[in-house]
Design a protein around this motif. Sequence first.
Motif, PDB file in Angstrom:
ATOM      1  N   ILE A  15       0.841  -1.205   0.000  1.00 50.11           N
ATOM      2  CA  ILE A  15       0.000   0.000   0.000  1.00 50.11           C
ATOM      3  C   ILE A  15       0.872   1.249   0.000  1.00 50.11           C
ATOM      4  CG2 ILE A  15      -1.648   1.341   1.365  1.00 50.11           C
ATOM      5  CD1 ILE A  15      -2.883  -1.277   2.274  1.00 50.11           C
ATOM      6  N   SER A  16       1.906   1.263   0.819  1.00 52.09           N
ATOM      7  CA  SER A  16       2.807   2.411   0.870  1.00 52.09           C
ATOM      8  C   SER A  16       3.505   2.618  -0.466  1.00 52.09           C
ATOM      9  CB  SER A  16       3.837   2.205   1.979  1.00 52.09           C
ATOM     10  OG  SER A  16       4.762   3.266   2.017  1.00 52.09           O
ATOM     11  N   PHE A  17       3.933   1.524  -1.104  1.00 53.59           N
ATOM     12  CA  PHE A  17       4.598   1.633  -2.412  1.00 53.59           C
ATOM     13  C   PHE A  17       3.659   2.203  -3.462  1.00 53.59           C
ATOM     14  CE2 PHE A  17       5.233  -0.462  -6.549  1.00 53.59           C
ATOM     15  CZ  PHE A  17       6.476   0.054  -6.893  1.00 53.59           C
ATOM     16  N   LEU A  18       2.439   1.708  -3.506  1.00 53.68           N
ATOM     17  CA  LEU A  18       1.497   2.177  -4.526  1.00 53.68           C
ATOM     18  C   LEU A  18       1.128   3.646  -4.300  1.00 53.68           C
ATOM     19  CD1 LEU A  18      -0.886  -0.924  -4.780  1.00 53.68           C
ATOM     20  CD2 LEU A  18       0.940  -0.247  -6.356  1.00 53.68           C
ATOM     21  N   ILE A  19       0.797   4.003  -3.054  1.00 49.44           N
ATOM     22  CA  ILE A  19       0.431   5.389  -2.774  1.00 49.44           C
ATOM     23  C   ILE A  19       1.610   6.322  -3.042  1.00 49.44           C
ATOM     24  CG2 ILE A  19      -0.288   7.003  -0.972  1.00 49.44           C
ATOM     25  CD1 ILE A  19      -1.857   4.767   0.315  1.00 49.44           C
ATOM     26  N   GLY A  20       2.798   5.925  -2.575  1.00 47.78           N
ATOM     27  CA  GLY A  20       3.968   6.772  -2.774  1.00 47.78           C
ATOM     28  C   GLY A  20       4.362   6.915  -4.228  1.00 47.78           C
ATOM     29  N   THR A  21       4.269   5.825  -5.001  1.00 47.90           N
ATOM     30  CA  THR A  21       4.656   5.884  -6.406  1.00 47.90           C
ATOM     31  C   THR A  21       3.667   6.713  -7.217  1.00 47.90           C
ATOM     32  OG1 THR A  21       5.721   3.719  -6.246  1.00 47.90           O
ATOM     33  CG2 THR A  21       5.153   4.500  -8.445  1.00 47.90           C
ATOM     34  N   VAL A  22       2.381   6.454  -7.040  1.00 48.06           N
ATOM     35  CA  VAL A  22       1.363   7.235  -7.765  1.00 48.06           C
ATOM     36  C   VAL A  22       1.402   8.698  -7.327  1.00 48.06           C
ATOM     37  CG1 VAL A  22      -1.109   7.510  -8.169  1.00 48.06           C
ATOM     38  CG2 VAL A  22      -0.102   5.228  -8.140  1.00 48.06           C
ATOM     39  N   GLY A  23       1.487   8.914  -6.013  1.00 43.06           N
ATOM     40  CA  GLY A  23       1.546  10.291  -5.522  1.00 43.06           C
ATOM     41  C   GLY A  23       2.782  11.016  -5.993  1.00 43.06           C
ATOM     42  N   GLY A  24       3.936  10.332  -5.991  1.00 42.10           N
ATOM     43  CA  GLY A  24       5.168  10.956  -6.479  1.00 42.10           C
ATOM     44  C   GLY A  24       5.106  11.292  -7.953  1.00 42.10           C
ATOM     45  N   ALA A  25       4.450  10.418  -8.744  1.00 42.53           N
ATOM     46  CA  ALA A  25       4.301  10.712 -10.173  1.00 42.53           C
ATOM     47  C   ALA A  25       3.444  11.959 -10.395  1.00 42.53           C
ATOM     48  CB  ALA A  25       3.684   9.512 -10.881  1.00 42.53           C
ATOM     49  N   ILE A  26       2.362  12.085  -9.643  1.00 45.00           N
ATOM     50  CA  ILE A  26       1.485  13.250  -9.796  1.00 45.00           C
ATOM     51  C   ILE A  26       2.187  14.521  -9.328  1.00 45.00           C
ATOM     52  CG2 ILE A  26      -0.693  14.284  -9.048  1.00 45.00           C
ATOM     53  CD1 ILE A  26      -1.830  11.465  -8.856  1.00 45.00           C
ATOM     54  N   VAL A  27       2.895  14.441  -8.197  1.00 43.83           N
ATOM     55  CA  VAL A  27       3.613  15.617  -7.701  1.00 43.83           C
ATOM     56  C   VAL A  27       4.696  16.042  -8.687  1.00 43.83           C
ATOM     57  CG1 VAL A  27       5.134  16.460  -5.870  1.00 43.83           C
ATOM     58  CG2 VAL A  27       3.108  15.133  -5.284  1.00 43.83           C
ATOM     59  N   GLY A  28       5.419  15.071  -9.245  1.00 37.86           N
ATOM     60  CA  GLY A  28       6.445  15.410 -10.225  1.00 37.86           C
ATOM     61  C   GLY A  28       5.867  15.983 -11.503  1.00 37.86           C
ATOM     62  N   TRP A  29       4.713  15.469 -11.940  1.00 31.06           N
ATOM     63  CA  TRP A  29       4.064  15.978 -13.148  1.00 31.06           C
ATOM     64  C   TRP A  29       3.594  17.421 -12.954  1.00 31.06           C
ATOM     65  CZ3 TRP A  29       3.573  14.690 -18.102  1.00 31.06           C
ATOM     66  CH2 TRP A  29       2.545  15.262 -18.859  1.00 31.06           C
ATOM     67  N   ARG A  30       3.086  17.706 -11.766  1.00 35.97           N
ATOM     68  CA  ARG A  30       2.614  19.060 -11.461  1.00 35.97           C
ATOM     69  C   ARG A  30       3.644  19.811 -10.612  1.00 35.97           C
ATOM     70  NH1 ARG A  30      -3.810  18.118  -9.943  1.00 35.97           N
ATOM     71  NH2 ARG A  30      -4.390  17.058 -11.894  1.00 35.97           N
ATOM     72  N   ARG A  31       4.888  19.739 -11.014  1.00 30.70           N
ATOM     73  CA  ARG A  31       5.954  20.405 -10.265  1.00 30.70           C
ATOM     74  C   ARG A  31       5.698  21.919 -10.208  1.00 30.70           C
ATOM     75  NH1 ARG A  31       7.433  18.744 -15.180  1.00 30.70           N
ATOM     76  NH2 ARG A  31       8.524  20.150 -16.636  1.00 30.70           N
ATOM     77  N   GLY A  32       6.035  22.469  -9.053  1.00 33.82           N
ATOM     78  CA  GLY A  32       5.819  23.892  -8.855  1.00 33.82           C
ATOM     79  C   GLY A  32       4.459  24.238  -8.288  1.00 33.82           C
ATOM     80  N   SER A  33       3.579  23.245  -8.108  1.00 29.13           N
ATOM     81  CA  SER A  33       2.246  23.503  -7.575  1.00 29.13           C
ATOM     82  C   SER A  33       2.250  23.319  -6.064  1.00 29.13           C
ATOM     83  CB  SER A  33       1.218  22.575  -8.220  1.00 29.13           C
ATOM     84  OG  SER A  33       1.485  21.220  -7.881  1.00 29.13           O
ATOM     85  N   LYS A  34       1.083  23.456  -5.460  1.00 33.01           N
ATOM     86  CA  LYS A  34       0.957  23.295  -4.016  1.00 33.01           C
ATOM     87  C   LYS A  34       1.190  21.855  -3.574  1.00 33.01           C
ATOM     88  CE  LYS A  34      -2.277  27.143  -3.436  1.00 33.01           C
ATOM     89  NZ  LYS A  34      -3.624  27.560  -2.938  1.00 33.01           N
ATOM     90  N   LEU A  35       1.110  20.916  -4.511  1.00 36.71           N
ATOM     91  CA  LEU A  35       1.344  19.516  -4.161  1.00 36.71           C
ATOM     92  C   LEU A  35       2.780  19.255  -3.717  1.00 36.71           C
ATOM     93  CD1 LEU A  35      -0.638  17.654  -6.978  1.00 36.71           C
ATOM     94  CD2 LEU A  35      -1.316  17.986  -4.589  1.00 36.71           C
ATOM     95  N   ASP A  36       3.702  20.163  -4.059  1.00 39.23           N
ATOM     96  CA  ASP A  36       5.090  19.984  -3.624  1.00 39.23           C
ATOM     97  C   ASP A  36       5.222  19.977  -2.109  1.00 39.23           C
ATOM     98  OD1 ASP A  36       6.091  19.760  -6.160  1.00 39.23           O
ATOM     99  OD2 ASP A  36       6.604  21.877  -6.373  1.00 39.23           O
ATOM    100  N   ALA A  37       4.234  20.534  -1.406  1.00 36.63           N
ATOM    101  CA  ALA A  37       4.286  20.549   0.065  1.00 36.63           C
ATOM    102  C   ALA A  37       4.193  19.150   0.646  1.00 36.63           C
ATOM    103  CB  ALA A  37       3.170  21.426   0.613  1.00 36.63           C
TER     104      ALA A  37
END
Length: 362
Positions: free
Chosen positions: A148-170
């Motif tokens: 669960i941690s791997f899936l959430i972290g991988t998907v979340g990291g992909a979205i944060v990296g795709w939207r770099r510079g947004s509030k998701l970087d927090a």
Amino acid sequence: MSTAFPQLDDDDLVQRDALEVGTTATTAERGRRRVPWRFFAGRAGFYLFTLWAAITINFFLPRFMKGDAVSSYLARNRNVSPEAAESLRILLGVDTDKSVWQQYIDYWAMLFRGDLGISTLHGLRPVVEVLSAALPWTLGLVGIATIISFLIGTVGGAIVGWRRGSKLDALIPITTFFNTIPYFWLGLIAIAIFSSTLKWFPSSHAYDKGQSPEWSFDFIGQVIMHGTLPALTIIIASLGGWMLGMRNMMLTVLDEDYITVAQAKGMPNKRVLWAYAARNAVLPQIQSFALSIGFIVGGTIVMEMVFSYPGVGKLLLDATNAKDYALMQGVFLVITLSVLVANILADVVYAYLDPRTRQTEA
């Protein structure tokens, strides 16, 4: 009048098709993919050698330690006769009449028979039975929590990296902060808040005291309630590493030319994100996940101590304290086999997602 066309070899065709699709040669090669037998044979040889080295170290390591399992057993059971003690030494394979080389051969013979010895800590029960009783608890708790941690972290990291510079970087510094906190601190905080204060979840064991494992909704509910806090501890503590690693890889992949070409061709952002960027960025994550399989099987010793959870990690700690070398060797062997199998599967997945890997190593 005939027109002569230049003859193109396979590599030229792959490059030409790759330029037509606007990406790497991966898509063009897919139609003529062959089984990379040399790649798999090379990896199989490497893992067989690793297995032999791990089993050899597993055999010699307890023999370099002070004391032995029989001496520890006799210290706990003083009514054992000298004849029974000698028989026990022979049974455990630590009798002095045999050379170390002969003991090593006997150890391999036992492994081929599926015999891991007997556990002096658990009433001379076979190690296989002791491991079979503890392994499902660790796989069910630590395995599911790690996935669960791997899936959430991988998907979340992909979205944060795709939207770099947004509030998701927090999310990155927040999850990284929890990643730096030791497991036992998170476990103790969770017990103090959710068990002692709010009384939402139990604080220890895998099920209620006085209960016996059975397939019933009541028992399954107990297992879920008892496993919630340790599972949340593992997820929160390891989420930051997966998210940070995936986010950093996404930033690297997004600067590649094939991402620019895919976007210039008007492909939907979701397709570019998951089919191109995330697919290449996830490759290092797969290798890291394969290495974490040892963490899954070995369990988190500190976490299982904090929550008194009957997993393999606590079993290994108890075996070490009691000098139960046969049980220690059995746990180490299971961890080694799990890591090797996980890395083999990771190599297969890695070679499928990135054909350049099998082309280079083959």
